[in-house]
Every structure is written in C-alpha cells, then in structure tokens.
Design a protein around this motif. Structure first.
Motif, PDB file in Angstrom:
ATOM      1  N   UNK A  30       0.800  -1.230   0.000  1.00 29.48           N
ATOM      2  CA  UNK A  30       0.000   0.000   0.000  1.00 29.48           C
ATOM      3  C   UNK A  30       0.832   1.279   0.000  1.00 29.48           C
ATOM      4  N   UNK A  31       1.959   1.367   0.733  1.00 28.23           N
ATOM      5  CA  UNK A  31       2.747   2.617   0.683  1.00 28.23           C
ATOM      6  C   UNK A  31       3.373   2.888  -0.693  1.00 28.23           C
ATOM      7  N   UNK A  32       3.489   1.856  -1.534  1.00 28.47           N
ATOM      8  CA  UNK A  32       4.081   2.055  -2.852  1.00 28.47           C
ATOM      9  C   UNK A  32       3.079   2.575  -3.872  1.00 28.47           C
ATOM     10  N   UNK A  33       1.781   2.357  -3.612  1.00 28.55           N
ATOM     11  CA  UNK A  33       0.779   2.641  -4.636  1.00 28.55           C
ATOM     12  C   UNK A  33       0.695   4.118  -5.033  1.00 28.55           C
ATOM     13  N   UNK A  34       0.809   5.069  -4.107  1.00 26.44           N
ATOM     14  CA  UNK A  34       0.789   6.472  -4.554  1.00 26.44           C
ATOM     15  C   UNK A  34       1.919   6.793  -5.531  1.00 26.44           C
ATOM     16  N   UNK A  87       9.313   0.188  -9.871  1.00 21.22           N
ATOM     17  CA  UNK A  87       9.494   1.477  -9.208  1.00 21.22           C
ATOM     18  C   UNK A  87      10.977   1.813  -9.047  1.00 21.22           C
ATOM     19  N   UNK A  88      11.781   0.805  -8.743  1.00 20.85           N
ATOM     20  CA  UNK A  88      13.219   1.022  -8.628  1.00 20.85           C
ATOM     21  C   UNK A  88      13.820   1.380  -9.988  1.00 20.85           C
ATOM     22  N   UNK A  89      13.374   0.685 -11.044  1.00 18.79           N
ATOM     23  CA  UNK A  89      13.883   0.962 -12.389  1.00 18.79           C
ATOM     24  C   UNK A  89      13.526   2.371 -12.825  1.00 18.79           C
TER      25      UNK A  89
END
Length: 287
Positions: A30-34, A87-89
C-alpha cells in the motif's frame, strides 16, 4: 516483515492463514501505490507504459469488497515484487520511454534505421543511451502501435516497410560515401574486405559488392580483382581530415553523463564489446 517471509510461510497454511498472508502483502504494498500512481500519470505520452503501470497496480491492489475473488498468494507476491522492481527501475537516470520512442521515430524518419532493417533492444540501448532494455521494449511497443515497426512472435523487431532489392546497394553506397567524406576512410585508404564490411553494415555481401562497384563507377573507389578496395586518390567531392583520436576522446567525455570519465582503457573495452556483438550477428535478410 518481508515478501520473502510471507512466501515462505505460505506452504501448508489453512485458508485463514493464507488470508493473513495476503493481508501482510497488501499492507506492505500500500505505501508504494501512490508512487506507482504518480508514475502512471507521468506516462501520458506512452500508451504501452500506461498499460504496464495499470496492470501492475491492478495486480497488487486489495479487492474493493470482501465478496470479490481473492488473488492467489504466490501470484500476489510475484506481482508485488514486479511492482517494486518497476518502481526502482523508474528511478534510474536517462531518457524515459517516450523520449526513447521519439529518438527511434526520428531515426526511422531520417533513414538512420532504414525501411526493413532489424532493430535490437541492445542496439538501441547502446546507440541512444537508454538505461534499461525494459524502457526500450515499451518504446518499441508504442512504435508498433503507430505502424512504424513490426514485432514478430519471436520478438524480432523490424522497421516497417520493405525497401526494393535494387535500392539497398544505393543505400550502402550512400553510407560509404558519407564515411569517405567524413574522413573515416581517407583517400588511398583501404576499406575492410567485403564480408566484415557487410557485417558492419548489416547487409548481404552481394549488396555490398554492388555498392562498391557503383562507387567505383563514380570514381570514388578503386576496385579490382585480387586487390583490396581503396578510396580513390582524388574523390569527386571534398574529404574531411581524418578524425584525431584524442579529439574524439575529448568529445566523448564532453558528451558523457555527469561524473563519467572515459579513459583509453574504457574505450577499448567498449569497442571490444561492440565488435563482439556485431560479429555475433548474422547478415540481414534480403531487403
């Protein structure tokens, strides 16, 4: 808490235990979704990249109602890992998907990538400076939507259209003429033999031979049986002074990414890699 620990605990669980593990994954994601939603909004110029982000977000999002089907835990963990890697890429510097598509589109329109030629993702990474193959793949999908390239089931990428067979020797002759004018092959200098030259131009040896004879007819080259092809001592056009290697190194350093310094050893290693890559390619199919 980690995705790996949740995956390890999965084996042999009851339905209630599996549901708890799903909750663990959802809370981790969930913290990654924004940030993923922000990346989706930034991909407005790339339909393929937008679809890519939508699919990844959808695969990890918690169902909106308890009655909806619950995802398989292993698939959920895989989807979460895939989103985190993406997200890292996305944080890596370098041209984005739409920028890569713009550059390849321009290269197709100006003839750098001629009609019918093969395009490899690794080649585009090297020539354009794309940070990852993944961005190139998405850019190529956008260009396929536009009809500029075709992608076969085996993932072979080719510029759309097909130049007529008799056009290919003319194209090769034009490239060689440009190299001679630029001083790469100076007057009285020898050209590579036909086979390595064909590999370098990704062309068939018959087409290269025809191009050499076209240039010989124009007094650009000297071609004879049993002798190396050489540039005419007085070509019918101005010829630049051969480039100085030290000047080229300074120019490459000027164009390099911030903080990158290219030494002679670095350049030799890159040239060796490029040569090995080209040597491993087959001749192009007839155009």
């Amino acid at each position: 808490m980690s995705l790996q620990r949740a995956a390890t605990r999965f084996t042999g669980h009851t339905d209630a235990g599996i549901e708890r593990d799903r909750e663990t994954i959802w809370k981790a994601v969930e913290p990654w979704l924004p940030l993923a939603a922000q990346r989706l909004s930034e991909a407005a110029r790339s339909p393929s990249q937008q679809m890519h982000w939508r699919q990844m977000i959808s695969a990890v999002r918690r169902p909106s109602a308890p009655c909806l089907a619950r995802p398989d835990l292993v698939l959920l963990i895989s989807a979460a890992r895939r989103l985190l890697r993406a997200l890292m890429e996305a944080e890596r510097p370098g041209p984005g998907v739409s920028d890569i598509a713009d550059r390849v589109r321009h290269a197709i329109h100006n003839g750098t990538y001629p009609s019918g030629s093969l395009l490899g993702a690794s080649r585009i990474v090297a020539e354009i400076g794309a940070p990852t193959v993944e961005r190139v793949d998405l850019a190529l999908q956008d260009l396929q939507r536009e009809g500029l390239i075709t992608i076969s089931p085996s993932k072979r990428v080719r510029v759309a259209g097909s130049a007529l067979p008799e056009d290919r020797p003319q194209q090769i002759a034009a490239w060689l003429r440009f190299l001679i004018q630029s001083g790469v092959y100076p007057p009285q200098g020898a050209l590579p033999r036909v086979q390595p030259l064909a590999r370098g131009l990704v062309s068939s040896t018959p087409d290269v031979s025809l191009a050499l004879h076209l240039l010989a007819d124009q007094q650009v080259l000297l071609v004879g049986r049993g002798r190396r092809t050489t540039v005419h001592p007085a070509p019918p056009f101005p010829v630049a002074i051969p480039p100085d290697l030290d000047d080229l190194v300074r120019e490459l350093n000027r164009r390099a990414l911030p903080g990158v310094r290219l030494t002679g050893t670095d350049l030799q290693a890159v040239c060796s890699q490029a040569r090995s890559w080209w040597s491993s390619r087959h001749h192009a199919s007839p155009w």
